[in-house]
Enzyme design. Sequence first.
Site, mmCIF file in Angstrom:
data_model
loop_
_atom_site.group_PDB
_atom_site.id
_atom_site.type_symbol
_atom_site.label_atom_id
_atom_site.label_comp_id
_atom_site.label_asym_id
_atom_site.label_seq_id
_atom_site.Cartn_x
_atom_site.Cartn_y
_atom_site.Cartn_z
ATOM 1 N N ALA A 20 0.809 -1.228 0.000
ATOM 2 C CA ALA A 20 0.000 0.000 0.000
ATOM 3 C C ALA A 20 0.840 1.275 0.000
ATOM 4 C CB ALA A 20 -0.934 0.001 1.209
ATOM 5 N N ARG A 25 10.249 7.631 -2.662
ATOM 6 C CA ARG A 25 11.625 7.818 -3.083
ATOM 7 C C ARG A 25 11.884 7.408 -4.542
ATOM 8 N NH1 ARG A 25 13.978 4.663 2.004
ATOM 9 N NH2 ARG A 25 11.791 4.025 2.112
ATOM 10 N N LYS A 32 5.064 2.027 -7.136
ATOM 11 C CA LYS A 32 6.354 1.324 -7.040
ATOM 12 C C LYS A 32 6.237 -0.164 -7.344
ATOM 13 C CE LYS A 32 8.444 0.461 -2.936
ATOM 14 N NZ LYS A 32 9.290 0.777 -1.762
ATOM 15 N N GLY A 90 0.791 2.449 8.790
ATOM 16 C CA GLY A 90 1.886 1.601 9.251
ATOM 17 C C GLY A 90 1.717 0.136 8.857
ATOM 18 N N THR A 91 2.852 -0.587 8.932
ATOM 19 C CA THR A 91 2.844 -1.998 8.511
ATOM 20 C C THR A 91 1.961 -2.849 9.433
ATOM 21 O OG1 THR A 91 4.960 -2.199 9.709
ATOM 22 C CG2 THR A 91 5.068 -2.013 7.318
ATOM 23 N N ARG A 345 7.817 -9.029 -36.678
ATOM 24 C CA ARG A 345 6.737 -8.493 -35.842
ATOM 25 C C ARG A 345 5.674 -9.555 -35.548
ATOM 26 N NH1 ARG A 345 5.046 -3.584 -39.297
ATOM 27 N NH2 ARG A 345 3.369 -3.509 -37.753
ATOM 28 N N TYR A 378 9.541 -6.287 -47.325
ATOM 29 C CA TYR A 378 8.484 -6.201 -46.323
ATOM 30 C C TYR A 378 7.429 -7.247 -46.655
ATOM 31 C CZ TYR A 378 4.427 -4.811 -43.669
ATOM 32 O OH TYR A 378 3.358 -4.848 -42.822
ATOM 33 N N ASN A 389 10.791 -18.571 -53.075
ATOM 34 C CA ASN A 389 11.830 -17.551 -52.895
ATOM 35 C C ASN A 389 11.263 -16.172 -53.219
ATOM 36 O OD1 ASN A 389 14.816 -17.059 -52.436
ATOM 37 N ND2 ASN A 389 14.484 -15.969 -54.362
ATOM 38 N N SER A 417 13.004 -9.870 -58.085
ATOM 39 C CA SER A 417 13.420 -8.754 -57.224
ATOM 40 C C SER A 417 12.583 -7.519 -57.487
ATOM 41 C CB SER A 417 14.888 -8.412 -57.499
ATOM 42 O OG SER A 417 15.694 -9.501 -57.137
HETATM 43 C C1 UD1 Z 1 10.149 -1.963 7.032
HETATM 44 C C2 UD1 Z 1 10.328 -2.447 8.477
HETATM 45 C C3 UD1 Z 1 11.808 -2.558 8.767
HETATM 46 C C4 UD1 Z 1 12.475 -3.483 7.782
HETATM 47 C C5 UD1 Z 1 12.183 -3.036 6.344
HETATM 48 C C6 UD1 Z 1 12.658 -4.087 5.394
HETATM 49 C C7 UD1 Z 1 8.425 -1.659 9.784
HETATM 50 C C8 UD1 Z 1 7.934 -0.646 10.740
HETATM 51 N N1 UD1 Z 1 9.686 -1.521 9.390
HETATM 52 O O1 UD1 Z 1 10.718 -0.654 6.949
HETATM 53 O O2 UD1 Z 1 12.020 -3.085 10.081
HETATM 54 O O3 UD1 Z 1 13.867 -3.516 8.019
HETATM 55 O O4 UD1 Z 1 10.770 -2.866 6.136
HETATM 56 O O5 UD1 Z 1 12.569 -3.648 4.068
HETATM 57 O O6 UD1 Z 1 7.686 -2.573 9.469
HETATM 58 N N2 UD1 Z 1 3.170 -0.627 3.766
HETATM 59 C C9 UD1 Z 1 1.794 -0.745 3.705
HETATM 60 N N3 UD1 Z 1 1.034 0.058 4.489
HETATM 61 C C10 UD1 Z 1 1.565 0.941 5.369
HETATM 62 C C11 UD1 Z 1 2.983 1.033 5.440
HETATM 63 C C12 UD1 Z 1 3.747 0.231 4.627
HETATM 64 O O7 UD1 Z 1 1.264 -1.532 2.923
HETATM 65 O O8 UD1 Z 1 0.803 1.610 6.076
HETATM 66 C C13 UD1 Z 1 3.983 -1.501 2.905
HETATM 67 C C14 UD1 Z 1 4.874 -0.740 1.943
HETATM 68 O O9 UD1 Z 1 4.224 -0.535 0.720
HETATM 69 C C15 UD1 Z 1 6.061 -1.689 1.798
HETATM 70 C C16 UD1 Z 1 6.112 -2.408 3.132
HETATM 71 O O10 UD1 Z 1 4.846 -2.238 3.742
HETATM 72 O O11 UD1 Z 1 5.842 -2.649 0.768
HETATM 73 C C17 UD1 Z 1 7.204 -1.856 4.038
HETATM 74 O O12 UD1 Z 1 6.972 -0.474 4.236
HETATM 75 P P1 UD1 Z 1 8.139 0.586 4.120
HETATM 76 O O13 UD1 Z 1 7.584 1.927 4.354
HETATM 77 O O14 UD1 Z 1 8.921 0.349 2.889
HETATM 78 O O15 UD1 Z 1 8.969 0.162 5.424
HETATM 79 P P2 UD1 Z 1 10.503 0.328 5.658
HETATM 80 O O16 UD1 Z 1 10.787 1.705 6.117
HETATM 81 O O17 UD1 Z 1 11.245 -0.181 4.487
HETATM 82 CA CA CA Z 2 10.898 -0.781 2.253
#
Ligand code: UD1
Ligand code: CA
Length: 516
Positions: A20, A25, A32, A90-91, A345, A378, A389, A417
């Site tokens: 998500a 970056r 991505k 967050g994750t 093609r 072509y 040929n 030709s």
């Molecule tokens: C995360 C880990 C870190 C680990 C690294 C490895 C956490 C807090 N940190 O950091 O310990 O070393 O990955 O690559 O878990 N994502 C979501 N929803 C969100 C946030 C993130 O789906 O709300 C997804 C991102 O798209 C990505 C993945 O989770 O695919 C990791 O998120 P990212 O922000 O890249 O975490 P890192 O800072 O790399």
């Molecule tokens: Ca990452």
Amino acid sequence: MSPVEPVSPPRPTAVVVLAAGEGTRMRSSTPKVLREIAGRTLLGHVVHAAAALNPEQLLVVVGHGRDQVVAHLATLDPEARPVDQVEQLGTGHAVRLALDTLPRVDGVVVVVAADSPLLTSATLADLLARHVLAGAAATVLTAVVSDPTGYGRIIRGEGDEVLSIVEQRDADAQQLEVDEINSGVFAFDAELLVKALKQLGVENSQGEEYLTDVVGLLSAAGHLVLARSVADPLEVLGVNDQAQLAAVGAHLRDRIIGDWQRAGVVVVDPATTWIDATVVLSVDVTLLPGTQLHGATTVAAGVRIGPDSTLRDVVVGESATIIRSHLEGSEIGADASVGPFSYVRPGTVLGQGGRIGAYVETKNARIGAGSKVPHLSYVGDAVIGVGTNIGAATIFVNYDGVAKHHTVVGDQVRIGSDTMLVAPVTIGDGAYTAAGSVITEDVPPGAMAVGRAKQRNIRGWVSRRRARTPSAEAAARSATASQEAQSGSGAPEGESELTSDVTGTAPVDANEGQTE
Ligand code: UD1
Ligand code: CA
């Protein structure tokens, strides 16, 4: 990676793929996880590895570029289920939303990030097997790296036990020294995971629910959390910017080429050879420098490709040869050859032993066994029989400015030709066309078709109209020499003309300008 002992893991209740995030970056409008390396998107690589675990549910958390990612996911695995995370909190939050969609949560849940395309299914299977064998609450895939900057650090207890994971931004000086990092790949006991996710706070530098905090919570509650160190740290390389995308792409290229080399493929210059993960090769295939094989390309034994050739979705038959050419969506028969410098093609089917030579473009063209299009032609929207040929610089004139039309050329035909075959038109078996003809009407089998103006030679034109030019002087010298030769040898009066008009008056007996 080094060999993993084969262990057959149980079926996970779910694999959760985190996809998500915005990927800020990358500085690109393309989400991505939709970036491609080695013929698959980043998401495609991870879904491919995850699918090998045969989970009951494959859940993909989507947010940024949601519609595009969901549409792409459907093409990867129609069984996979997207889970919406509208706000990326967050994750940990992402995993919580995914598990909320499951009717029941028990067994094992595996979590992977969508931006780690080098991760193999073997490593995932190993992680899962170790986790189950140890009866752990959680098992973290870790890696020891020379530069841990940006990653979460693994804080170990006794042996393989993990006490917590500390994010880079929240780590103290001592924790920052740790060179064992969190790969972002975990196996969890599902019930314990669900409970721990409910307890996650947001008291950290990013104000997010960290999945990594689950590790500390479980460990503090007396549950077993283990680290499983990956054999090859490259496998857990993440993609966060364009430079990492290229670097990870190069690692994937090296891995794919290494696998094919071990299977008996000759890769003369691995550094300039690119083979998608989706390509299938056979033994005794030789790839010369600058060869790129993409998509659903399949290459049979004994084939030689390159240098400097690109094939996308091409099926190449045994012992065929392709030199310095670009091919898409085509089939090249056994013992056939293509190139140099040709553009093949989609819809081209070249029969066994056939030839598409130099500077030839083909499209939607079936060229029969042993038939040849050797030079500068072509061939579009056509069927050509066997043993035919096509003379140099022949054009299949398939487009009237509005619609495309079809040409049929029979078996054992000899197209002279510089023939224009104006479609729709049919050339019967064994027929000939005279060089330079514009063929607008069907040619019966065995006929010679002549469709050009009759040649006439205007004698003395150069001396009259281009007097005193080098051409006129050359012509005069030639005429003098010819007269002297005749008077000297006493040869009978004969043709002394500089240009014969034989091909204009007697086409059926003359060289009609075949090229082979
Ligand atoms: C995360 C880990 C870190 C680990 C690294 C490895 C956490 C807090 N940190 O950091 O310990 O070393 O990955 O690559 O878990 N994502 C979501 N929803 C969100 C946030 C993130 O789906 O709300 C997804 C991102 O798209 C990505 C993945 O989770 O695919 C990791 O998120 P990212 O922000 O890249 O975490 P890192 O800072 O790399
Ligand atoms: Ca990452």
